[in-house]
Design an enzyme around this catalytic site. Sequence first.
Site, PDB file in Angstrom:
ATOM      1  N   HIS A  25       0.876  -1.165   0.000  1.00  0.00           N
ATOM      2  CA  HIS A  25       0.000   0.000   0.000  1.00  0.00           C
ATOM      3  C   HIS A  25       0.920   1.224   0.000  1.00  0.00           C
ATOM      4  O   HIS A  25       2.082   1.126   0.429  1.00  0.00           O
ATOM      5  CB  HIS A  25      -0.887   0.020   1.249  1.00  0.00           C
ATOM      6  CG  HIS A  25      -1.831  -1.141   1.309  1.00  0.00           C
ATOM      7  ND1 HIS A  25      -1.752  -2.119   2.270  1.00  0.00           N
ATOM      8  CD2 HIS A  25      -2.872  -1.476   0.521  1.00  0.00           C
ATOM      9  CE1 HIS A  25      -2.709  -3.013   2.061  1.00  0.00           C
ATOM     10  NE2 HIS A  25      -3.396  -2.651   1.006  1.00  0.00           N
ATOM     11  N   ASP A  64       2.432   1.714   3.273  1.00  0.00           N
ATOM     12  CA  ASP A  64       3.397   0.697   3.715  1.00  0.00           C
ATOM     13  C   ASP A  64       4.808   1.159   3.364  1.00  0.00           C
ATOM     14  O   ASP A  64       5.789   0.654   3.912  1.00  0.00           O
ATOM     15  CB  ASP A  64       3.154  -0.654   3.017  1.00  0.00           C
ATOM     16  CG  ASP A  64       1.854  -1.326   3.458  1.00  0.00           C
ATOM     17  OD1 ASP A  64       1.498  -1.209   4.638  1.00  0.00           O
ATOM     18  OD2 ASP A  64       1.212  -1.973   2.602  1.00  0.00           O
ATOM     19  N   ASP A  72      -9.140 -14.879   4.080  1.00  0.00           N
ATOM     20  CA  ASP A  72      -7.725 -14.900   3.674  1.00  0.00           C
ATOM     21  C   ASP A  72      -6.983 -16.095   4.255  1.00  0.00           C
ATOM     22  O   ASP A  72      -5.873 -15.979   4.787  1.00  0.00           O
ATOM     23  CB  ASP A  72      -7.016 -13.590   4.078  1.00  0.00           C
ATOM     24  CG  ASP A  72      -7.571 -12.377   3.348  1.00  0.00           C
ATOM     25  OD1 ASP A  72      -8.178 -12.549   2.276  1.00  0.00           O
ATOM     26  OD2 ASP A  72      -7.404 -11.249   3.849  1.00  0.00           O
TER      27      ASP A  72
HETATM   28  C1  3MF Z   1      -9.103  -6.842   0.933  1.00  0.00           C
HETATM   29  C2  3MF Z   1      -7.863  -7.085   0.231  1.00  0.00           C
HETATM   30  C3  3MF Z   1      -6.808  -6.034   0.372  1.00  0.00           C
HETATM   31  C4  3MF Z   1      -6.066  -5.820  -0.905  1.00  0.00           C
HETATM   32  C5  3MF Z   1      -4.938  -4.873  -0.707  1.00  0.00           C
HETATM   33  C6  3MF Z   1      -4.172  -4.606  -1.966  1.00  0.00           C
HETATM   34  C7  3MF Z   1      -5.929  -5.732   2.543  1.00  0.00           C
HETATM   35  O1  3MF Z   1     -10.000  -7.849   0.831  1.00  0.00           O
HETATM   36  O2  3MF Z   1      -7.702  -8.108  -0.381  1.00  0.00           O
HETATM   37  O3  3MF Z   1      -5.908  -6.466   1.380  1.00  0.00           O
HETATM   38  O4  3MF Z   1      -5.575  -6.999  -1.414  1.00  0.00           O
HETATM   39  O5  3MF Z   1      -5.448  -3.704  -0.234  1.00  0.00           O
HETATM   40  O6  3MF Z   1      -5.004  -4.263  -2.998  1.00  0.00           O
END
Ligand code: 3MF
Length: 343
Positions: free
Chosen positions: A49, A52, A248
């Site tokens: 990001h 980041d 995730d």
């Molecule tokens: C949310 C995501 C995000 C994106 C990230 C990069 C925090 O569901 O998947 O992870 O992957 O922001 O685009």
Amino acid sequence: MATQYRFSFGPWNLHEGADPFGPTVRPTREFAEKLDIAVRLGFQGIQFHDDDVIPADLPAAQMEKAVGEVKRMLDDRGLVAEFIAPRLWEDPRTVDGPVTSNCAAERRYALDRSRRAVDIARMIGTRDIVWWPAREGTYIRECKSAQQSFSYMLDYANALLEYDRDIRILGEMKPNEPMDLMYLPTTGHFLALCYRTVDPARSGVLIESAHCVLAGLDPSDEMAYALWHNKLWSVHLNDQNGLKYDQDKAFGTVDLRRAFNQVYVLEQAGYGADGAFVGLDVKAMRTQPFEVAWRHLENSREIFFQLVEVARKVDPQEVRELTDARDYEALELLIVKHLMGLR
Ligand code: 3MF
Ligand code: MG
């Protein structure tokens, strides 16, 4: 020829374990250590990001030096930045958008911050901008005009494409969470928008497995569809146990066959031959102690490689014979036996 896969993850994948119902359970890991873990586990790319890399409020005059320092840390380890994603969902100005906000000042914030993310991308050495439109949607249908919102989203993409003639935009679509309902909830929706931008050749997608599952779609078909458009420029492999919050989970840990199908599609398409990364977006379980809270990354990569092995063992001739005979029951058993290691 066997594809040499390159892997990436984001620093947020090595995280403190907080969830909506509890605080952090692990200390914060130093950024340098995250990079060292990437190298040790065999990853080549880091996803970022914008914040980041450098704080969102760092003055413009200090940007180049600060980004340079992060780039040096990558260079020292033989790593590269895969993409920059403007984080458009934490600032108070993003509470109802910001790209589709009814407030012009908030829409302007989205653009200013994203142009700055493009600058960061160029400084750190990538041309890829990932757009996860986290809050571009609604909590209630009546609060925004959907058609107006689609125009705002197109205007936003165009403004970035025009801001820098070399960058590419990769839409990472998701149907819900944090919003009730997202605009352009699937890959297909965003692909349609790509063709209406000022430069369709620089407009494409990143597909996350779990986001497809949340939309009730099969990730491998979604990936195949984007590949058919020559627009699958990255993936976020992970797994998802049904229709609930975005989990995730490590790749392949819920539905091995669904994971196999993604690998099978990527393998057959020669995905990665042009340098595209196999990106992961996976979270460690909250129960995992700090010392080993990287296993979800290692395991996802290992499962991916094991499934590549499986995909390469499936005999195309055997598949052809069974499909010609339309004996799909036999084909199904063949695939399942492969997945059980019985072939
Ligand atoms: C949310 C995501 C995000 C994106 C990230 C990069 C925090 O569901 O998947 O992870 O992957 O922001 O685009
Ligand atoms: Mg993701």
